[in-house]
Design a protein around this motif. Structure first.
Motif, PDB file in Angstrom:
ATOM      1  N   ALA A 100      35.844  22.427  42.499  1.00 60.69           N
ATOM      2  CA  ALA A 100      35.848  23.296  41.321  1.00 60.69           C
ATOM      3  C   ALA A 100      35.335  24.692  41.664  1.00 60.69           C
ATOM      4  O   ALA A 100      35.858  25.705  41.178  1.00 60.69           O
ATOM      5  CB  ALA A 100      35.006  22.682  40.209  1.00 60.69           C
ATOM      6  N   GLU A 101      34.314  24.749  42.512  1.00 58.14           N
ATOM      7  CA  GLU A 101      33.795  26.052  42.935  1.00 58.14           C
ATOM      8  C   GLU A 101      34.832  26.816  43.751  1.00 58.14           C
ATOM      9  O   GLU A 101      34.988  28.039  43.612  1.00 58.14           O
ATOM     10  CB  GLU A 101      32.514  25.865  43.744  1.00 58.14           C
ATOM     11  N   GLU A 102      35.573  26.108  44.609  1.00 59.92           N
ATOM     12  CA  GLU A 102      36.621  26.759  45.383  1.00 59.92           C
ATOM     13  C   GLU A 102      37.722  27.311  44.467  1.00 59.92           C
ATOM     14  O   GLU A 102      38.283  28.375  44.734  1.00 59.92           O
ATOM     15  CB  GLU A 102      37.225  25.787  46.394  1.00 59.92           C
ATOM     16  N   LEU A 103      38.019  26.608  43.401  1.00 58.22           N
ATOM     17  CA  LEU A 103      39.004  27.110  42.440  1.00 58.22           C
ATOM     18  C   LEU A 103      38.481  28.366  41.750  1.00 58.22           C
ATOM     19  O   LEU A 103      39.251  29.296  41.475  1.00 58.22           O
ATOM     20  CB  LEU A 103      39.337  26.027  41.409  1.00 58.22           C
ATOM     21  N   ARG A 104      37.183  28.395  41.457  1.00 63.39           N
ATOM     22  CA  ARG A 104      36.604  29.606  40.856  1.00 63.39           C
ATOM     23  C   ARG A 104      36.665  30.770  41.841  1.00 63.39           C
ATOM     24  O   ARG A 104      36.911  31.923  41.445  1.00 63.39           O
ATOM     25  CB  ARG A 104      35.159  29.339  40.424  1.00 63.39           C
ATOM     26  N   VAL A 105      36.461  30.494  43.117  1.00 64.80           N
ATOM     27  CA  VAL A 105      36.594  31.531  44.147  1.00 64.80           C
ATOM     28  C   VAL A 105      38.027  32.068  44.170  1.00 64.80           C
ATOM     29  O   VAL A 105      38.262  33.272  44.239  1.00 64.80           O
ATOM     30  CB  VAL A 105      36.208  30.977  45.536  1.00 64.80           C
ATOM     31  N   ALA A 106      38.992  31.163  44.095  1.00 62.46           N
ATOM     32  CA  ALA A 106      40.407  31.566  44.083  1.00 62.46           C
ATOM     33  C   ALA A 106      40.711  32.446  42.877  1.00 62.46           C
ATOM     34  O   ALA A 106      41.426  33.455  42.985  1.00 62.46           O
ATOM     35  CB  ALA A 106      41.294  30.329  44.078  1.00 62.46           C
TER      36      ALA A 106
ATOM     37  N   HIS B 173      46.815  43.585  48.465  1.00 62.31           N
ATOM     38  CA  HIS B 173      47.478  42.470  47.789  1.00 62.31           C
ATOM     39  C   HIS B 173      47.570  41.269  48.730  1.00 62.31           C
ATOM     40  O   HIS B 173      47.269  40.134  48.340  1.00 62.31           O
ATOM     41  CB  HIS B 173      48.895  42.867  47.355  1.00 62.31           C
ATOM     42  N   ARG B 174      47.994  41.551  49.963  1.00 57.41           N
ATOM     43  CA  ARG B 174      48.160  40.479  50.943  1.00 57.41           C
ATOM     44  C   ARG B 174      46.828  39.785  51.221  1.00 57.41           C
ATOM     45  O   ARG B 174      46.754  38.552  51.264  1.00 57.41           O
ATOM     46  CB  ARG B 174      48.748  41.031  52.238  1.00 57.41           C
ATOM     47  N   VAL B 175      45.781  40.603  51.403  1.00 58.35           N
ATOM     48  CA  VAL B 175      44.467  40.037  51.713  1.00 58.35           C
ATOM     49  C   VAL B 175      43.976  39.161  50.552  1.00 58.35           C
ATOM     50  O   VAL B 175      43.480  38.050  50.769  1.00 58.35           O
ATOM     51  CB  VAL B 175      43.457  41.159  52.000  1.00 58.35           C
ATOM     52  N   ALA B 176      44.121  39.640  49.322  1.00 59.49           N
ATOM     53  CA  ALA B 176      43.665  38.874  48.161  1.00 59.49           C
ATOM     54  C   ALA B 176      44.423  37.555  48.050  1.00 59.49           C
ATOM     55  O   ALA B 176      43.833  36.504  47.748  1.00 59.49           O
ATOM     56  CB  ALA B 176      43.843  39.697  46.888  1.00 59.49           C
ATOM     57  N   MET B 177      45.724  37.589  48.314  1.00 61.88           N
ATOM     58  CA  MET B 177      46.517  36.359  48.224  1.00 61.88           C
ATOM     59  C   MET B 177      46.194  35.405  49.364  1.00 61.88           C
ATOM     60  O   MET B 177      46.171  34.180  49.173  1.00 61.88           O
ATOM     61  CB  MET B 177      48.003  36.703  48.185  1.00 61.88           C
ATOM     62  N   ARG B 178      45.936  35.930  50.566  1.00 63.13           N
ATOM     63  CA  ARG B 178      45.552  35.056  51.680  1.00 63.13           C
ATOM     64  C   ARG B 178      44.222  34.376  51.385  1.00 63.13           C
ATOM     65  O   ARG B 178      44.040  33.189  51.673  1.00 63.13           O
ATOM     66  CB  ARG B 178      45.432  35.878  52.972  1.00 63.13           C
TER      67      ARG B 178
ATOM     68  N   ARG C 133      38.623  34.390  41.281  1.00 60.36           N
ATOM     69  CA  ARG C 133      38.015  35.719  41.483  1.00 60.36           C
ATOM     70  C   ARG C 133      38.859  36.584  42.404  1.00 60.36           C
ATOM     71  O   ARG C 133      38.981  37.802  42.190  1.00 60.36           O
ATOM     72  CB  ARG C 133      36.586  35.563  42.025  1.00 60.36           C
ATOM     73  N   HIS C 134      39.442  35.996  43.438  1.00 62.83           N
ATOM     74  CA  HIS C 134      40.320  36.766  44.331  1.00 62.83           C
ATOM     75  C   HIS C 134      41.549  37.274  43.574  1.00 62.83           C
ATOM     76  O   HIS C 134      41.982  38.419  43.778  1.00 62.83           O
ATOM     77  CB  HIS C 134      40.751  35.908  45.518  1.00 62.83           C
ATOM     78  N   LEU C 135      42.106  36.457  42.704  1.00 63.35           N
ATOM     79  CA  LEU C 135      43.258  36.891  41.912  1.00 63.35           C
ATOM     80  C   LEU C 135      42.864  38.001  40.942  1.00 63.35           C
ATOM     81  O   LEU C 135      43.640  38.941  40.714  1.00 63.35           O
ATOM     82  CB  LEU C 135      43.833  35.708  41.134  1.00 63.35           C
TER      83      LEU C 135
END
Length: 425
Positions: free
Chosen positions: A391-397, A362-367, A399-401
């Motif tokens: 916009a691509e960075e937001l898509r990366v975020a 959880h911590r890693v995904a949120m970091r 995917r992590h969530l």
């Protein structure tokens, strides 16, 4: 998909044993055993018989239709008398029915995940609830099982999709006049999520400690009474005590509960200069464990040593207060209750800051989400020409969530998680 079955209650003799059947053929299989089934989401008492008519037991039968059960599939539960012989006979009869197989560990819960009945954080909460030993662990596990983390992540995800859509609109209509600058709204959304993420990250350590247990290290010079105090706190002879300095060579651990919190007490080797190789190794290990512990209790006899660095909230107390001295004595019990209250107070205060994230993943995904958001914020703040990268960075975020709640890229993780579940869960 196969129809699976298993004993869903504990192994061994009990008042009641629950056998669960889940899958497309669950109703047909249960009808063979019961003769007829009650209406969906109803219960009835039925005689359980073999296909040849042999009477096995009388059971309470519950029926859950597809989409309204724990697994999301058709489910029948047989609440049998908890005899080992009865359970064995019913499981044997199920094994002889075509199309059924014994469930693998955690397979019922895995199907609940795959069918959208639980997200991955809820699955982990269920595992924690099964393992819970203290009140604080029970409460925290129920928060996870109730989907609190998933709801927060869903809110973050919705805001990120909104922010991404705003940027995409600007990119798609780059050659036309855009009626307003979307930058301020995007930055506001990112700021809201970043702030909320940081709160959860700040509360991770306390939440993880509630799940795994706080560590409290008892430190001090040799023969100062550390082992005697440990025994007094534990209420049993967990450590060997003697008048010989250096008796404790390794770290001794005692697990206990303090006001609902799981706590592991550490009795460490006495801190001193020594030429004894074995004792020096014990001292080195004591220093390492004490440094990593959540709280240190320093015992001293005459005056508090100045060469031992304590951290905030650490406790120092005079030892062997056998008579009128202010301090603690594991031998007589003087001051032990007061010390327990001090330790409990410190750990309770820390536990109040616990967040919803309880596991390292959880911590890693949120970091990683936070890192992507920080970069996107920088790009949006610069100028609109960077919106495509932002916009691509937001898509990366996003995917992590989604990995955090198990929507994408978690197959290897699922195998590890469900291997810890018991058969029938």
């Amino acid at each position: 998909m196969d129809t699976i079955y298993a004993l869903a209650s504990a192994q061994g003799k009990a008042g009641v044993a629950v056998v669960r059947i889940s899958g497309p053929d669950a109703f047909d299989a249960a009808t063979i055993l019961c003769g007829s089934l009650p209406a969906p989401r109803q219960h009835a008492v039925r005689r359980i018989k073999t296909a040849s008519g042999e009477y096995l037991d009388e059971a309470l039968v519950l029926v859950f239709p597809d989409g309204a059960s724990f697994t999301g599939e058709s489910v029948v539960e047989l609440h049998l008398h908890g005899s080992i012989a009865v359970v064995s006979a019913v499981l044997r009869e199920l094994s002889e029915l075509g199309g059924l197989r014994l469930a693998e560990p955690g397979e019922f819960t895995r199907r609940a995940l795959e069918n959208g009945r639980l997200d991955l954080a809820q699955v982990e909460g269920l595992a924690d609830l099964i393992e819970a030993e203290t009140e604080a662990q029970r409460v925290q596990a129920l928060r996870s099982l109730s989907g609190d983390l998933g709801q927060v992540v869903g809110n973050w995800r919705t805001k990120l999709i909104r922010a991404s859509a705003l940027l995409e609109a600007v990119i798609d209509f780059a050659d036309e006049d855009v009626p307003e600058d979307v930058g301020p709204e995007v930055l506001s959304l990112i700021a809201d999520i970043t702030h909320s993420l940081q709160i959860q990250l700040d509360g991770f350590k306390s939440a993880e400690r509630i799940r795994s247990g706080f560590e409290v290290a008892i430190i001090g010079a040799p023969n100062v009474g550390k082992s005697t105090l440990l025994n007094a706190l534990a209420g049993r002879d967990a450590a060997i005590t003697s008048e010989v300095a250096g008796t404790t060579r390794d770290v001794i651990e005692v697990r206990m509960e303090l006001d609902g919190l799981p706590v592991t007490l550490l009795d460490t080797a006495g801190l001193r200069e020594t030429d004894d190789i074995v004792e020096s190794l014990g001292i080195e290990r004591a220093i390492q464990r004490a440094s990593a512990a959540d709280l240190r209790v320093l015992l001293f006899e005459d005056s508090e040593p100045s060469d031992i660095a304590l951290k905030d909230d650490d406790i120092s107390v005079a030892s062997k207060a056998d008579h009128d001295g202010v301090g603690v004595s594991g031998l007589t019990g003087r001051g032990v209750d007061a010390l327990i209250k001090r330790i409990t107070s410190v750990l309770t205060l820390r536990s109040k800051s616990a967040g919803l994230a309880t596991r390292e993943r959880h911590r890693v995904a949120m970091r990683e989400t936070l890192s992507a958001l920080n970069y996107a914020e920088t790009l949006v703040s610069q100028n609109s020409e960077q919106y495509d990268i932002a916009a691509e960075e937001l898509r990366v975020a996003i995917r992590h969530l989604e990995k955090l709640i198990g929507r994408v890229d978690v197959e290897m993780l699922l195998d590890e998680i469900f291997s810890s579940f018991c058969l029938g869960k």
